[in-house]
Design a protein around this motif. Structure first.
Motif, short mmCIF file in Angstrom:
data_model
loop_
_atom_site.label_atom_id
_atom_site.label_comp_id
_atom_site.label_asym_id
_atom_site.label_seq_id
_atom_site.Cartn_x
_atom_site.Cartn_y
_atom_site.Cartn_z
N SER A 59 1.01 -0.98 -0.31
CA SER A 59 0.32 -0.21 -0.02
C SER A 59 0.53 1.23 0.31
N ALA A 60 2.09 1.13 0.72
CA ALA A 60 2.89 2.05 0.62
C ALA A 60 3.13 2.36 -0.78
N ASP A 65 4.96 9.58 -1.88
CA ASP A 65 5.67 10.83 -2.64
C ASP A 65 6.65 10.64 -2.36
N VAL A 66 7.83 10.41 -1.54
CA VAL A 66 8.94 9.66 -1.47
C VAL A 66 8.87 7.96 -1.44
N LEU A 67 10.11 6.84 -1.83
CA LEU A 67 9.61 5.41 -0.53
C LEU A 67 11.28 5.66 -0.31
N PRO A 93 10.38 9.60 -5.76
CA PRO A 93 12.30 9.44 -6.06
C PRO A 93 11.90 7.71 -4.77
N VAL A 94 13.44 7.49 -5.01
CA VAL A 94 13.07 5.95 -4.33
C VAL A 94 14.66 6.13 -3.86
N LEU A 95 14.68 6.19 -2.08
CA LEU A 95 16.03 5.61 -0.88
C LEU A 95 16.16 5.30 -1.11
#
Length: 284
Positions: A59-60, A65-67, A93-95
């Protein structure tokens, strides 16, 4: 999330599958509000409870807005390839956070691989191959290494929007939720093998006044034999859990706690959709 929020919102133990729900932690300052959403770890489900946990994780991917994808220096990425393929397709964006880098000492590197820096570089390169669009940040949440830089980077990436929650709100969960989680944390710490994973905690009474809180909670297990283990010889094991949970709750609520815990059997609750819905494991 606890480090980034500055409060102990999610329980944390050394055991896998500690987090079962999606829990929000809210950071408020004069200039901003950041809503962090901590989900269960990614896993291949073996029963309905784990299916619900995975649904919380997935679900996340739909509303973030940012993962922040949190891994560590020993995790094998291949076990979660199905989930990683979904992450690869994301346009936000993925961090990628490589946690526990404090455990990478020269002695911990496999023979012939050289220094801990070399080992970290290898890990970074492997993840870069799997998630080429992700920004990779090595951190140590335990030692607060890299967490300030991470928070700054999150602020840079988040879009502007109105606040979702009140300025004095710290989480989306009610007080009863944290009571059940703190009790479950003590069970995770003090019992071995399958017992902690067969347990659910429900708060049946939460009565608060100015000085104290009266709490009645029920520990549900799947088998009569598990009930015996939870209670222990002459009730000693359950008394230990109750004492440690009460201390933690008094620190959490800053009030005197009167805690009563009972143990009941709910046969195969982890595989029952009806029971999972009753226990709040509906991701929708």
């Amino acid at each position: 999330m606890n480090q980034l929020v500055g409060e102990r919102i999610s329980i944390a133990t050394f055991k896998a599958q500690t987090t079962r729900h999606r829990i929000m932690g809210i950071v408020n300052t004069d200039e901003m509000q950041i809503v962090f959403s901590d989900t269960p770890g990614v896993l291949k489900p073996n029963y309905k409870l784990q299916e619900s946990m995975l649904a919380f994780s997935e679900s996340a991917l739909k509303d973030a807005d940012v993962l922040l994808y949190v891994t560590d220096v020993v995790e094998n990425p291949e076990k979660n390839m199905d989930f990683l393929e979904k992450v690869q397709k994301m346009t936000i964006p993925v961090l990628l956070l490589i946690n526990k880098i404090d455990s990478l000492t020269p002695d911990s590197s496999p023979k012939g691989e050289g220094s801990s820096q070399f080992k970290l570089a290898e890990i970074v390169e492997k993840w870069h191959t799997l998630l080429p669009n992700a920004e990779i940040l090595p951190i140590s949440a335990k030692n607060k290494f890299g967490t300030d830089l991470l928070l700054k980077r999150i602020q840079e990436l988040l879009p502007e929007s109105p606040a979702f929650f009140d300025k004095d709100q710290l989480t989306d969960k009610p007080a009863r939720f944290f009571v059940s989680e703190i009790i479950r944390e003590k069970i995770l710490l003090y019992y071995d093998k399958e017992i902690p994973y067969s347990v659910e905690v429900v708060v049946e009474r939460f009565k608060e006044d100015d000085r104290q809180i009266h709490i009645n909670a029920v520990i549900y297990v799947e088998r009569d034999s598990q009930k015996g283990i939870i209670i222990g010889h002459q009730g000693i094991a359950l008394k230990k859990v109750s004492t440690e949970a009460r201390k933690a709750l008094e620190k959490f609520f800053d009030k005197h706690i009167y805690l009563e815990i009972f143990v009941k059997v709910d046969k195969d609750w982890r595989s029952s959709k009806r029971e999972l819905d009753n226990f709040g494991y509906n991701p929708e």
